[in-house]
Design an enzyme around this catalytic site. Sequence first.
Site, PDB file in Angstrom:
ATOM      1  N   ASP A  54      -0.572   6.310   5.449  1.00  0.00           N
ATOM      2  CA  ASP A  54       0.007   6.867   4.648  1.00  0.00           C
ATOM      3  C   ASP A  54       0.613   7.938   5.342  1.00  0.00           C
ATOM      4  OD1 ASP A  54       0.736   8.370   2.266  1.00  0.00           O
ATOM      5  OD2 ASP A  54      -0.714   7.235   1.029  1.00  0.00           O
ATOM      6  N   ASN A  62      -2.482  14.395  -8.157  1.00  0.00           N
ATOM      7  CA  ASN A  62      -3.339  13.392  -7.680  1.00  0.00           C
ATOM      8  C   ASN A  62      -4.503  13.262  -8.132  1.00  0.00           C
ATOM      9  OD1 ASN A  62      -1.464  13.769  -4.225  1.00  0.00           O
ATOM     10  ND2 ASN A  62      -0.987  12.481  -6.194  1.00  0.00           N
ATOM     11  N   ARG A  65      -6.817  10.997 -10.656  1.00  0.00           N
ATOM     12  CA  ARG A  65      -7.158   9.650 -10.383  1.00  0.00           C
ATOM     13  C   ARG A  65      -7.397   9.283  -8.815  1.00  0.00           C
ATOM     14  NH1 ARG A  65      -2.230  10.529 -10.507  1.00  0.00           N
ATOM     15  NH2 ARG A  65      -0.659   9.715  -8.961  1.00  0.00           N
ATOM     16  N   ASP A 122       2.854   1.596  -4.102  1.00  0.00           N
ATOM     17  CA  ASP A 122       3.557   2.067  -5.365  1.00  0.00           C
ATOM     18  C   ASP A 122       4.773   1.507  -5.577  1.00  0.00           C
ATOM     19  OD1 ASP A 122       4.530   3.852  -4.030  1.00  0.00           O
ATOM     20  OD2 ASP A 122       3.682   5.769  -5.268  1.00  0.00           O
ATOM     21  N   ASN A 123       5.414   0.828  -4.800  1.00  0.00           N
ATOM     22  CA  ASN A 123       6.995   0.418  -4.973  1.00  0.00           C
ATOM     23  C   ASN A 123       7.075  -1.235  -4.691  1.00  0.00           C
ATOM     24  OD1 ASN A 123       8.057   0.461  -2.164  1.00  0.00           O
ATOM     25  ND2 ASN A 123       6.591   2.144  -2.124  1.00  0.00           N
ATOM     26  N   CYS A 166       6.336 -16.304  -4.900  1.00  0.00           N
ATOM     27  CA  CYS A 166       6.174 -17.240  -5.845  1.00  0.00           C
ATOM     28  C   CYS A 166       5.978 -16.942  -7.216  1.00  0.00           C
ATOM     29  CB  CYS A 166       5.083 -18.259  -5.460  1.00  0.00           C
ATOM     30  SG  CYS A 166       5.186 -19.013  -3.791  1.00  0.00           S
ATOM     31  N   CYS A 180       4.200   5.093 -11.656  1.00  0.00           N
ATOM     32  CA  CYS A 180       3.148   5.768 -12.145  1.00  0.00           C
ATOM     33  C   CYS A 180       3.672   7.520 -12.690  1.00  0.00           C
ATOM     34  CB  CYS A 180       1.825   5.754 -12.110  1.00  0.00           C
ATOM     35  SG  CYS A 180       1.263   6.384 -10.582  1.00  0.00           S
ATOM     36  N   CYS A 316      14.084  14.693 -10.222  1.00  0.00           N
ATOM     37  CA  CYS A 316      13.653  13.721 -11.096  1.00  0.00           C
ATOM     38  C   CYS A 316      12.280  14.173 -11.602  1.00  0.00           C
ATOM     39  CB  CYS A 316      13.615  12.289 -10.321  1.00  0.00           C
ATOM     40  SG  CYS A 316      12.199  12.067  -9.201  1.00  0.00           S
TER      41      CYS A 316
END
Length: 353
Positions: A54, A62, A65, A122-123, A166, A180, A316
């Site tokens: 990371d 943060n 959670r 997360d993407n 698949c 999220c 954003c």
Amino acid sequence: MDRYIRQTALPDFGTDGQDRLTAAKVLVVGLGGLGLPALQYLNAMGVGTIGIMDMDTVEYHNLQRQILYAEEDVGKSKLEVALRKLQSQNSETEVVPHATFLSKENALDVIQNYDVVVDASDNFPTRYLINDTCVILNKPFVYGALHGFEGHVSVFNYGEGPTYRCLYPNEPKADEVPDCNENGVLGVIPGIIGNLQALETIKVLTGVGEVLAGRLLVFDGLQPTFRTIKFQANLKNKSRDALKEHYGILHCAGVATLSVEVFSEKRMTTDYALLDVRTAGEFSKHRLAEAIHVPMDKLDLPEHLKNTSKPIYVICQSGRRSEQAIARLQETYPELNFYNVLGGMNQLSLHTH
């Protein structure tokens, strides 16, 4: 062995299972809501080598959670905080830090050193990159995803089982599925899903139980219910021998940024333009008075800004989509000066209260 006696006492696990964990190497990509609970249990249970990857820092939102972090950790590197706390939890394991984001340039070199990858990203671009790398290297990866009150878990590329492609053949566009930060997530849901990822990882490493290969486990926290959806392997997805040229916008190098504190000062002293790239629904609920609404699915500059000398600030909800928007706008308007507002409306709301 006293540390692990509660699991070595299990007839189906025993010392053989513990030996397999000790010899195992697991990479966890992402130190957020999914990665942290998975990490804490894998570390506590004695996985011999754990890679952590990371580059983010701890933010106040943060803490709801990502419960490994404390208030005193806000502003610090997630990697450094997690490394310290994991080492204090279990000094017998080797925790290997990777101070980078996963990219097309480093994925093969990093993942080849591990037995299993835990996808706690997360993407979508990162998930497809993990999948393709694991197919090339013949490594299984344990998938987890969140949406509101719901979570998904599966294991891809395990044995003859299917891959991520698949189940999801086509990569969605960046603005089609918000994370999220935009849609929200109930704090406890990542803990449930991250723990299930840890469980599947343990099963893959030790051979205990039945692995979630070819099945997607869907948890609905409001009902509450668990259900499984079966899906089949597509052989063409298992024959990949090279990474794609592009994987969408993974992480945006070269995007200029400024904190909400600096942005707030600039609003008082600078002649600027502000683009808000959130959805129409988000924009209608809460917006800054001077903001020009340019949603991601219709991303372009108004005519009066296409030759401006003003700085253009882009915002954003969390700072993620605005970063992606700037990366796209810079390709079309390389002569203009764009700046991403870090933390977006989330962080700005905290700063102004």
